[in-house]
Structure formats: structure tokens, C-alpha cells
Design an enzyme around this catalytic site. Structure first.
Site, PDB file in Angstrom:
ATOM      1  N   SER A  53       0.845  -1.182   0.000  1.00 49.35           N
ATOM      2  CA  SER A  53       0.000   0.000   0.000  1.00 49.35           C
ATOM      3  C   SER A  53       0.882   1.233   0.000  1.00 49.35           C
ATOM      4  O   SER A  53       2.056   1.180   0.397  1.00 49.35           O
ATOM      5  CB  SER A  53      -0.913   0.013   1.230  1.00 49.35           C
ATOM      6  N   ARG A  54       0.325   2.361  -0.432  1.00 51.02           N
ATOM      7  CA  ARG A  54       1.066   3.624  -0.338  1.00 51.02           C
ATOM      8  C   ARG A  54       1.288   3.996   1.124  1.00 51.02           C
ATOM      9  O   ARG A  54       2.192   4.756   1.440  1.00 51.02           O
ATOM     10  CB  ARG A  54       0.300   4.729  -1.063  1.00 51.02           C
ATOM     11  N   HIS A  96      -5.678   2.003 -12.252  1.00 53.02           N
ATOM     12  CA  HIS A  96      -5.650   0.662 -12.822  1.00 53.02           C
ATOM     13  C   HIS A  96      -4.597   0.509 -13.907  1.00 53.02           C
ATOM     14  O   HIS A  96      -3.811  -0.446 -13.905  1.00 53.02           O
ATOM     15  CB  HIS A  96      -7.025   0.290 -13.373  1.00 53.02           C
ATOM     16  N   LYS A 114     -12.550  -4.317 -11.897  1.00 57.29           N
ATOM     17  CA  LYS A 114     -13.348  -3.642 -12.899  1.00 57.29           C
ATOM     18  C   LYS A 114     -13.545  -2.173 -12.519  1.00 57.29           C
ATOM     19  O   LYS A 114     -13.574  -1.854 -11.323  1.00 57.29           O
ATOM     20  CB  LYS A 114     -14.685  -4.355 -13.030  1.00 57.29           C
ATOM     21  N   ASP A 195     -18.501   2.792 -12.145  1.00 54.34           N
ATOM     22  CA  ASP A 195     -18.491   2.113 -10.849  1.00 54.34           C
ATOM     23  C   ASP A 195     -19.425   0.907 -10.825  1.00 54.34           C
ATOM     24  O   ASP A 195     -18.973  -0.229 -10.661  1.00 54.34           O
ATOM     25  CB  ASP A 195     -18.863   3.090  -9.740  1.00 54.34           C
TER      26      ASP A 195
END
Length: 352
Positions: A53-54, A96, A114, A195
Site C-alpha cells: 500500500s502507499r 488501474h 473492474k 463504478d
């Protein structure tokens, strides 16, 4: 004249255990990633070996919660980890493409949440990179791998519904407005279409293929992303798909495929493990199918993980069930709809 079947064929299911096993790495651990990892560990032999993770502390908490042995301080470290076979990208849509390309450049297979990218143009970039590297790449459209979808595919292939004339599907939910959040922020690829609208749009593509014509109407939020959209997809055969999505209200979340011989109606949350009714045209004859696997809701994510492992073991670089071409075509439809609505956002390409 086609005879209505007396029984439905048994539903095939992708085996969740006993097949090839991959060592997974997770980029961007959040709610969606948590659901995926839980389903994977609960229902399959697949295992997550690393997370990044960041925010390193976030990755550490995620690893502790899901029993993941390795925590990396950067995405670059994770994709370079020789103990990772495949990278699952669970970040906001806006990341993405970048994260998929990062994994592909490191020689890793990749499963991207997705939508595959913000636009068809970005998705093509991912597909080209994966093809050039010879690695597997797929969009995580989990609904495609559910037992009900495999059974519906069989019914369509065998002509049980006759000629499909109409597909209807909707997915709406009520989201609290947050201009900085993923759903409403243009910079993060916000909006209903990218979304949750991808589910009804994918379903129409699944049943009818890519449409030559797209007509969309709807409204925008105050941040400029699409709040809701109604789409009509028109086909050369005369068939149509009527689709709707919104982030302003909860809708029935049902889907219908209507053919000349029969109508198939999926239960609410048509994109998750559920059930359907098949009804004969001009008759009261009907058959009922219900998912009795005991797998509910997002637990169905397990099927796509097991399918990916089998695809890779068989030497595929794309999923035969959900190839990259299908992901690109769905994004072309979304591009067209967003363009007609005038939705704003960093889309990586122009809407047609």
C-alpha cells in the site's frame, strides 16, 4: 417451434479446490481487496502471499487481518517479489492502468478490478503490454464466472430462449455525496457508469454482444461525473438492451433476457450468486433455478480466482470466458455513454 425444456441442465461450476494454485500479491488493500482475499482464502486453495500500500501501516493491518505473510513498502517491491505469481490490482479506477503496467513490466500476471481502465484506450494499452510480455491479464468481472452465468450461457448457446430480442438490467445504489471520494471525484474515475453501471452493460454484451449503436441520457453530479444514466443499445438484428444505473437511489438490481421462445429473469443482485426463472413464451410453463452452493454475495469472487489459476495453468494469456476484447468493448460502450452525457473525468481517451 422450439419445445420448452422439461428440466434445466445441471449447472456447471468452476472447481474451487483441487486445481492449480497461484501465489497472489495485492496492490492497494481496501474494502474490495478485503472481500476478494477473504473469499479466496475461505473457498479456494489460492493464497495471498504479499500486500503493498502507499501507506505501509495500512498494508500491515491488512496483512494481519487476513493472514498474509509478506508486507512490502512499495508497489515496486511487491511486483518484484519472486514469491508472487500474480498481482491483484484493487486500487481506484484512476490507478488501474499504471499499476497493471507496473506488474506486467515486472513479468507478473495481473487481475485488475473492474473496470479494467478508465477508457477503452487505456484498456488497449494494458492489453498490448500484456500480449507483448506474454503474461496473463484479465478484468475482475467476477459475475462472468458464477455458476448461474455458465448455465445461462449454455441455455443461450442451445437456443432455449430462441432469438434474443431484449435485454434489461439495472444497478443503482444510494451513495452519500463525497466530492473527494472514489464515486464522485472525476480525478478518480467517478460516476455511476464506471463504478456500478459496468454490471448491466457487461450483461448486455454477454447476451447480445457489442452494440453498433449506443444512446444515453441521464444527469450529472455537481462534481461533473454521471449521477445516473439510461442506455439503449441497438443491434443490427433489431434487438435492444435497456439499461440503467444510478448512484442516487437503490434500484431492484434485476436483469431479464427475453427471446422468441422464452424469457429468463434473474433475481435481485443479478450480478451475484442468486437464481433465475425461465418462462416459456405464450405459456405458463416455467422452470426455477437457485444457487444452492452456500456461497453468497461477494463470496462469489472465489470463482474468478480459481478460474484465473486454471487459465494460467492451461497456458492462456487471456480468459476464454472474459477476454480482454470484451473488456475493451464494454469500455467503448461506457465511453460513448459518458461522452453523450458530457461527464467529466480523466478518461485517458476521447469518448466517441
Amino acid at each position: 417451434m422450439s419445445l420448452f425444456p422439461t428440466t434445466l441442465p445441471p449447472a456447471e461450476a468452476i472447481p474451487l479446490r483441487g486445481g492449480p494454485v497461484l501465489r497472489w500479491g495485492v496492490l492497494a488493500p481496501g474494502r474490495i481487496a478485503g472481500g476478494f482475499v477473504w473469499a479466496l482464502h475461505q473457498h479456494t486453495d489460492q493464497r495471498v502471499h504479499a500486500v503493498a500500500s502507499r501507506a505501509p501501516e495500512r498494508a500491515s493491518r491488512f496483512a494481519a487481518a487476513y493472514g498474509i505473510p509478506r508486507v512490502h513498502e512499495s508497489y515496486e517491491q511487491l511486483v518484484a517479489d519472486p514469491q508472487v505469481d500474480i498481482v491483484y490490482v484493487a486500487s481506484p479506477h484512476s490507478e488501474h492502468k499504471r499499476q497493471a503496467l507496473l506488474a506486467i513490466a515486472a513479468g507478473k500476471h495481473v487481475l485488475v478490478e473492474k473496470p479494467l481502465a478508465l477508457s477503452a484506450s487505456e484498456a488497449r494499452d494494458i492489453a498490448r503490454a500484456a500480449h507483448a510480455a506474454g503474461v496473463f491479464a484479465m478484468e475482475a468481472l467476477w459475475s462472468r464466472f458464477l455458476p448461474q452465468t455458465l448455465l445461462i450461457e449454455q441455455l443461450l448457446r442451445e437456443g432455449v430462449l430462441g432469438d434474443v430480442q431484449l435485454v434489461m438490467a439495472d444497478f443503482g445504489g444510494r451513495f452519500d455525496f463525497d466530492p473527494e471520494g472514489r464515486v464522485f471525484n472525476p480525478a478518480l474515475g467517478g460516476g455511476a457508469l464506471l463504478d456500478i453501471g459496468i454490471y448491466p452493460i457487461w450483461f448486455a454484451h454477454f447476451a447480445l454482444g457489442a452494440p453498433p449503436r449506443v444512446h444515453a441520457t441521464g444527469s450529472l453530479t455537481q462534481t461533473g461525473v454521471d449521477a445516473q444514466a439510461a442506455l439503449v443499445l441497438s443491434y443490427a438484428t433489431g434487438a435492444q438492451a435497456l439499461l440503467h444505473t444510478t448512484v442516487l437511489a437503490e434500484t431492484p438490481q434485476e436483469a431479464v433476457i427475453a427471446g422468441t421462445h422464452a424469457r429468463l429473469q434473474l433475481d435481485s443482485r443479478f450480478f451475484a450468486p442468486s437464481g433465475f426463472t425461465l418462462k416459456a413464451a405464450r405459456s405458463d410453463q416455467r422452470l426455477r433455478w437457485t444457487d444452492t452452493s452456500g456461497i453468497h454475495g461477494s463470496e462469489g469472487l472465489a470463482y474468478q480466482a480459481a478460474a484465473v489459476a486454471r487459465h494460467i495453468a492451461e497456458g492462456h494469456t487471456e480468459s476464454p470466458l472474459h477476454p480482454l476484447e470484451r473488456s475493451i468493448a464494454v469500455l467503448e460502450t461506457i465511453d460513448a455513454a459518458r461522452g453523450q452525457l458530457g461527464a467529466s473525468g480523466r478518461d485517458g481517451g476521447s469518448a466517441r
